[in-house]
Design an enzyme around this catalytic site. Structure first.
Site, PDB file in Angstrom:
ATOM      1  N   PHE A  26       0.942  -1.208  -0.171  1.00  0.00           N
ATOM      2  CA  PHE A  26      -0.055  -0.013   0.165  1.00  0.00           C
ATOM      3  C   PHE A  26       0.768   1.280   0.092  1.00  0.00           C
ATOM      4  O   PHE A  26       1.901   1.429   0.689  1.00  0.00           O
ATOM      5  CB  PHE A  26      -1.066   0.031   1.173  1.00  0.00           C
ATOM      6  CG  PHE A  26      -2.068   1.011   0.907  1.00  0.00           C
ATOM      7  CD1 PHE A  26      -3.018   0.669   0.318  1.00  0.00           C
ATOM      8  CD2 PHE A  26      -2.077   2.175   1.585  1.00  0.00           C
ATOM      9  CE1 PHE A  26      -4.305   1.594   0.373  1.00  0.00           C
ATOM     10  CE2 PHE A  26      -3.211   2.975   1.394  1.00  0.00           C
ATOM     11  CZ  PHE A  26      -4.295   2.688   0.858  1.00  0.00           C
ATOM     12  N   ALA A  60       0.211  -2.076   6.016  1.00  0.00           N
ATOM     13  CA  ALA A  60       1.021  -1.785   7.417  1.00  0.00           C
ATOM     14  C   ALA A  60       0.302  -2.775   8.235  1.00  0.00           C
ATOM     15  O   ALA A  60       1.219  -3.487   9.069  1.00  0.00           O
ATOM     16  CB  ALA A  60       0.855  -0.363   7.731  1.00  0.00           C
ATOM     17  N   LEU A  61      -0.862  -3.215   8.407  1.00  0.00           N
ATOM     18  CA  LEU A  61      -1.443  -3.949   9.383  1.00  0.00           C
ATOM     19  C   LEU A  61      -1.068  -5.395   9.139  1.00  0.00           C
ATOM     20  O   LEU A  61      -0.894  -6.290  10.124  1.00  0.00           O
ATOM     21  CB  LEU A  61      -3.038  -4.013   9.308  1.00  0.00           C
ATOM     22  CG  LEU A  61      -3.515  -2.706   9.951  1.00  0.00           C
ATOM     23  CD1 LEU A  61      -5.016  -2.742   9.747  1.00  0.00           C
ATOM     24  CD2 LEU A  61      -3.024  -2.590  11.432  1.00  0.00           C
ATOM     25  N   GLU A  62      -0.554  -5.857   8.011  1.00  0.00           N
ATOM     26  CA  GLU A  62      -0.172  -7.145   7.760  1.00  0.00           C
ATOM     27  C   GLU A  62       1.438  -7.277   7.772  1.00  0.00           C
ATOM     28  O   GLU A  62       1.939  -8.555   8.179  1.00  0.00           O
ATOM     29  CB  GLU A  62      -0.452  -7.512   6.242  1.00  0.00           C
ATOM     30  CG  GLU A  62      -1.843  -7.968   5.898  1.00  0.00           C
ATOM     31  CD  GLU A  62      -2.427  -6.563   5.804  1.00  0.00           C
ATOM     32  OE1 GLU A  62      -3.786  -6.482   6.270  1.00  0.00           O
ATOM     33  OE2 GLU A  62      -1.908  -5.577   5.325  1.00  0.00           O
ATOM     34  N   ILE A  86      -0.500   7.281   5.484  1.00  0.00           N
ATOM     35  CA  ILE A  86      -0.718   8.614   5.276  1.00  0.00           C
ATOM     36  C   ILE A  86      -2.126   9.083   5.619  1.00  0.00           C
ATOM     37  O   ILE A  86      -3.090   8.434   5.456  1.00  0.00           O
ATOM     38  CB  ILE A  86      -0.675   9.139   3.660  1.00  0.00           C
ATOM     39  CG1 ILE A  86       0.831   8.815   3.185  1.00  0.00           C
ATOM     40  CG2 ILE A  86      -1.041  10.510   3.426  1.00  0.00           C
ATOM     41  CD1 ILE A  86       0.938   8.829   1.575  1.00  0.00           C
ATOM     42  N   HIS A  92      -8.947   5.845  10.651  1.00  0.00           N
ATOM     43  CA  HIS A  92      -8.405   4.695  10.217  1.00  0.00           C
ATOM     44  C   HIS A  92      -7.045   5.056  10.254  1.00  0.00           C
ATOM     45  O   HIS A  92      -6.171   3.806  10.507  1.00  0.00           O
ATOM     46  CB  HIS A  92      -8.830   4.491   8.645  1.00  0.00           C
ATOM     47  CG  HIS A  92      -8.253   3.057   8.247  1.00  0.00           C
ATOM     48  ND1 HIS A  92      -8.737   1.957   8.797  1.00  0.00           N
ATOM     49  CD2 HIS A  92      -7.601   2.853   7.429  1.00  0.00           C
ATOM     50  CE1 HIS A  92      -7.970   1.135   8.236  1.00  0.00           C
ATOM     51  NE2 HIS A  92      -7.346   1.545   7.163  1.00  0.00           N
ATOM     52  N   ASN A 117      11.549  -0.215  12.901  1.00  0.00           N
ATOM     53  CA  ASN A 117      10.163   0.041  12.228  1.00  0.00           C
ATOM     54  C   ASN A 117      10.242   1.204  11.455  1.00  0.00           C
ATOM     55  O   ASN A 117      10.571   2.496  12.013  1.00  0.00           O
ATOM     56  CB  ASN A 117       9.336   0.490  13.665  1.00  0.00           C
ATOM     57  CG  ASN A 117       7.730   0.769  12.927  1.00  0.00           C
ATOM     58  OD1 ASN A 117       7.612   0.875  11.965  1.00  0.00           O
ATOM     59  ND2 ASN A 117       7.184   0.845  13.930  1.00  0.00           N
ATOM     60  N   ARG A 131      10.708  11.555   3.268  1.00  0.00           N
ATOM     61  CA  ARG A 131      11.392  10.914   4.337  1.00  0.00           C
ATOM     62  C   ARG A 131      11.918   9.541   3.760  1.00  0.00           C
ATOM     63  O   ARG A 131      12.538   8.848   4.349  1.00  0.00           O
ATOM     64  CB  ARG A 131      10.642  10.794   5.496  1.00  0.00           C
ATOM     65  CG  ARG A 131      10.145  11.959   6.104  1.00  0.00           C
ATOM     66  CD  ARG A 131       9.281  11.936   7.140  1.00  0.00           C
ATOM     67  NE  ARG A 131       8.986  13.021   8.029  1.00  0.00           N
ATOM     68  CZ  ARG A 131       8.601  14.243   7.600  1.00  0.00           C
ATOM     69  NH1 ARG A 131       8.305  14.592   6.292  1.00  0.00           N
ATOM     70  NH2 ARG A 131       8.869  15.281   8.577  1.00  0.00           N
TER      71      ARG A 131
END
Length: 154
Positions: A26, A60-62, A86, A92, A117, A131
């Site tokens: 994502f 990111a949740l995975e 973002i 969410h 991380n 970044r």
């Protein structure tokens, strides 16, 4: 008693380290350069290409689940979480940022394995782009330093 230089960066040497990367797809326009910068810095620090395992997951949740799978193999000296969240117009953003961060930390502590991380959490795409390269390279330096630190404590 540990020596005074334990825990300091000094000369980072990644030779012989086995590192796993988990990249969220994502926001791929951000996460691809992030991963590229990370891999390039790992190699610059001496980590062999053959010693880098790179997985891609939906978001990111995975990432923590994949990190946990890699950690459970016992084959890695360090892991890196790569992603980009973002802020949008809903809650969410907070949910994904908080839960992915907590998951990464949990895997690190549960497996006693350093995990950098590098899941960016930004207000907009411009902040993420600003970044992506430095954060990718920084994640590589962090895991090499922490892997060597933990090795010295064993």
């Amino acid at each position: 008693m540990l020596g005074a230089d334990k825990g300091t960066a000094g000369e980072l040497d990644g030779q012989g380290l086995r590192v796993g990367l988990v990249q969220a797809r994502f926001n791929e326009a951000i996460t691809e350069p992030l991963a590229g910068a990370c891999r390039a810095e790992l190699q610059r620090l001496g980590v062999a290409e053959a010693d880098i395992t790179h997985l891609r997951v939906p978001g990111a949740l995975e990432v923590p689940t994949a990190l946990q799978g890699l950690a459970a193999t016992g084959r890695f000296d360090a892991l890196i979480a790569l992603g980009c969240i973002i802020r949008g117009e809903t809650y969410h953003f907070e949910l994904v940022a908080n839960e992915s961060g907590a998951g990464v930390t949990r895997v690190s502590l549960d497996h006693r394995l350093p995990i950098a991380n590098a899941i960016l959490t930004t207000e907009n795409e411009a902040q993420a782009q600003a970044r992506q390269l430095e954060k990718g390279a920084d994640a590589a330096r962090v895991v090499v330093e922490m892997a060597r630190l933990l090795q010295s404590l064993r």
